[in-house]
Design an enzyme around this catalytic site. Structure first.
Site, PDB file in Angstrom:
ATOM      1  N   ARG A  45       0.667  -1.283   0.071  1.00 25.04           N
ATOM      2  CA  ARG A  45      -0.130   0.035   0.131  1.00 25.04           C
ATOM      3  C   ARG A  45       0.922   1.371   0.132  1.00 25.04           C
ATOM      4  O   ARG A  45       0.621   2.356  -0.626  1.00 25.04           O
ATOM      5  CB  ARG A  45      -0.918   0.111   1.294  1.00 25.04           C
ATOM      6  CG  ARG A  45      -1.800   1.396   1.202  1.00 25.04           C
ATOM      7  CD  ARG A  45      -2.674   1.264   2.460  1.00 25.04           C
ATOM      8  NE  ARG A  45      -2.266   0.479   3.632  1.00 25.04           N
ATOM      9  CZ  ARG A  45      -1.668   1.030   4.667  1.00 25.04           C
ATOM     10  NH1 ARG A  45      -1.132   2.170   4.568  1.00 25.04           N
ATOM     11  NH2 ARG A  45      -1.373   0.336   5.588  1.00 25.04           N
ATOM     12  N   TYR A  97     -16.292  17.149 -15.361  1.00 27.80           N
ATOM     13  CA  TYR A  97     -16.977  15.749 -15.340  1.00 27.80           C
ATOM     14  C   TYR A  97     -17.893  15.268 -14.204  1.00 27.80           C
ATOM     15  O   TYR A  97     -17.630  15.997 -12.989  1.00 27.80           O
ATOM     16  CB  TYR A  97     -15.692  14.605 -15.415  1.00 27.80           C
ATOM     17  CG  TYR A  97     -16.022  13.301 -14.858  1.00 27.80           C
ATOM     18  CD1 TYR A  97     -16.922  12.719 -15.809  1.00 27.80           C
ATOM     19  CD2 TYR A  97     -15.378  12.520 -13.695  1.00 27.80           C
ATOM     20  CE1 TYR A  97     -17.174  11.345 -15.412  1.00 27.80           C
ATOM     21  CE2 TYR A  97     -15.854  11.240 -13.630  1.00 27.80           C
ATOM     22  CZ  TYR A  97     -16.724  10.733 -14.333  1.00 27.80           C
ATOM     23  OH  TYR A  97     -16.966   9.518 -14.098  1.00 27.80           O
ATOM     24  N   ASP A 169      -7.050  18.775 -14.967  1.00 24.57           N
ATOM     25  CA  ASP A 169      -7.549  17.007 -15.405  1.00 24.57           C
ATOM     26  C   ASP A 169      -6.948  17.112 -16.903  1.00 24.57           C
ATOM     27  O   ASP A 169      -7.774  17.834 -17.947  1.00 24.57           O
ATOM     28  CB  ASP A 169      -8.921  17.026 -15.443  1.00 24.57           C
ATOM     29  CG  ASP A 169      -9.377  15.571 -15.543  1.00 24.57           C
ATOM     30  OD1 ASP A 169      -8.520  14.930 -16.297  1.00 24.57           O
ATOM     31  OD2 ASP A 169     -10.258  15.242 -14.924  1.00 24.57           O
ATOM     32  N   LYS A 194      -8.345   5.737 -19.578  1.00 27.09           N
ATOM     33  CA  LYS A 194      -8.421   6.450 -20.736  1.00 27.09           C
ATOM     34  C   LYS A 194      -7.190   6.334 -21.688  1.00 27.09           C
ATOM     35  O   LYS A 194      -6.655   5.213 -21.833  1.00 27.09           O
ATOM     36  CB  LYS A 194      -9.105   7.955 -20.833  1.00 27.09           C
ATOM     37  CG  LYS A 194     -10.402   8.165 -19.813  1.00 27.09           C
ATOM     38  CD  LYS A 194     -11.011   7.161 -19.565  1.00 27.09           C
ATOM     39  CE  LYS A 194     -12.483   7.669 -18.761  1.00 27.09           C
ATOM     40  NZ  LYS A 194     -12.634   7.438 -17.610  1.00 27.09           N
TER      41      LYS A 194
END
Length: 394
Positions: A45, A97, A169, A194
């Site tokens: 982690r 978004y 972004d 993406k």
């Protein structure tokens, strides 16, 4: 070294074995010689060798100091938003978004963070909106889904004048086409699902920062919150990045042809693509982008859900799916898919009409894509039942 070469060689041979393909270190923990005496890794982690490679890669490509990899784009967004304190204000582009709008207005608002959504395509609007409480200015450029363009360099100056951080972004373009940090941004966010991965087979998110202070803060939040990218998904994203420049070149070339076709179609009302000279901010896009990207949106003269559905259910090459940036061409309906959580009145104000259709133009032959859109636009009936469509929306 030119960017195209750097992208191909972004993953260096493994130091331990010389493997050209970064190994997948599929482990949760690491043997230690003594308490806190180890080889830089204690628990996955906190740090993992495969994830470390992809984090370093995205930081280098974006021109930043440090990168962080997450299990999704929204996990990346959430980590950045955790830099905020009660009473802070976020100014965001008004057709941000839907997932970003949702987390700001239904989660962080409960913790005393306020948000303003404005048209950032004119930097004067940003200058008028900022206040002493403004901590973040949050841009998408181009925006999802109406492809608005904001002047990163100008808005960065405004952010600095009030002591705010500029977050960009960069999902729609990737560092292959736009590098916001070079234009003054403090933080860059990606949905790596993406274009970075590019093949529709992985969920990932990234944050890149340009100061040691931000790197230290985000590293702490990432480790504390735990939404990190798995070793296998890190490897998949690394594999995808190696063809990023080549893919974006083809995506952009195809999208330009598709946009030019749609701009002259008698059934199309509005066309949104920064590569068209008719686009409101074409010149700003040309200034800060290497190319115009693979995303195209358009609305129909018959502005109804039924009209959009006829097109959405008739495409054969464009697959109806809630994603973008895939090598395959995809089509989606923002009002009922990506921006369903945004209130209807706000959608309409920002140009997200019921007939708005978003295309993620793939790397297929452009003539085939245009022919597919032609037959879908000429469809007279809806191919699927209402029940089927509702299931697809879910």
């Amino acid at each position: 070294m030119k960017l195209e070469t750097k992208i191909v060689h972004i993953s260096k041979p493994d130091e331990l074995t010389g493997a050209i393909s970064t190994p997948i270190y599929q482990t949760s923990s690491y043997a230690q010689e003594a308490p806190e005496v180890h080889k830089g890794f204690a628990y996955s982690r906190t740090a993992n060798p495969t994830r470390k490679v992809v984090e370093s890669a995205i930081a280098e490509l974006e021109g930043g100091l440090a990168g962080f990899a997450f299990s999704s784009g929204l996990a990346a967004t959430d980590c950045v938003l955790k830099l905020l304190n009660q009473g802070d204000e976020v100014i965001a582009v008004n057709d941000v978004y839907g997932g970003t709008y949702r987390i700001l207005t239904t989660v962080y608002n409960r913790f005393g963070v306020t948000s303003k959504f404005i048209d950032t395509t004119d930097a004067k609007n940003v200058a008028e909106a900022v206040s002493s409480k403004t901590r973040f200015i949050w841009l998408e450029t181009p925006t999802n889904p109406t492809l608005k363009i904001s002047d990163i360099e100008e808005i960065a100056k405004i952010a600095k004048s009030v002591g705010a951080l500029l977050i960009v972004d960069n999902t729609f373009l990737s560092p292959a086409l736009q590098r916001p940090i070079e234009l003054g941004a403090d933080i860059v966010v990606h949905s790596g699902t993406k274009y970075l991965s590019g093949h529709g087979d992985v969920l990932s998110g990234f944050v890149v920062v340009n100061t040691p202070e931000l790197a230290e803060e985000l590293k702490y939040i990432q480790n504390t919150s735990g939404g990190v990218l798995s070793p296998f998904d890190s490897w998949l994203t690394l594999r995808g990045i190696q063809t990023l420049s080549l893919r974006l070149e083809k995506h952009s070339a195809n999208a330009q042809k598709v946009a030019e076709y749609l701009a002259n179609h008698p059934k199309v009302d509005k066309i949104y693509y920064p590569g068209l000279k008719s686009h409101k901010n074409h010149e700003i896009a040309a200034k800060q982008q290497k190319a115009f990207g693979g995303m195209v949106s358009f609305s129909l003269k018959e502005d109804t859900l039924e009209a959009a559905t006829r097109v959405l259910t008739q495409t054969q090459i464009f697959l109806l799916a809630e994603n973008l940036g895939d090598v395959r061409s995809l089509v989606s309906h923002p009002a009922t898919m990506t921006h369903k959580s945004t209130p209807a009145e706000i959608r309409r104000e920002t140009g997200i009409q019921d007939s708005l259709i978003r295309l993620s133009v793939g790397i297929e032959n452009a003539d085939d894509l245009i022919a597919d859109l032609e037959q879908a636009l000429n469809a007279e009936t809806i191919c699927c039942s209402k029940e089927t469509l509702e299931n697809q929306e879910k």
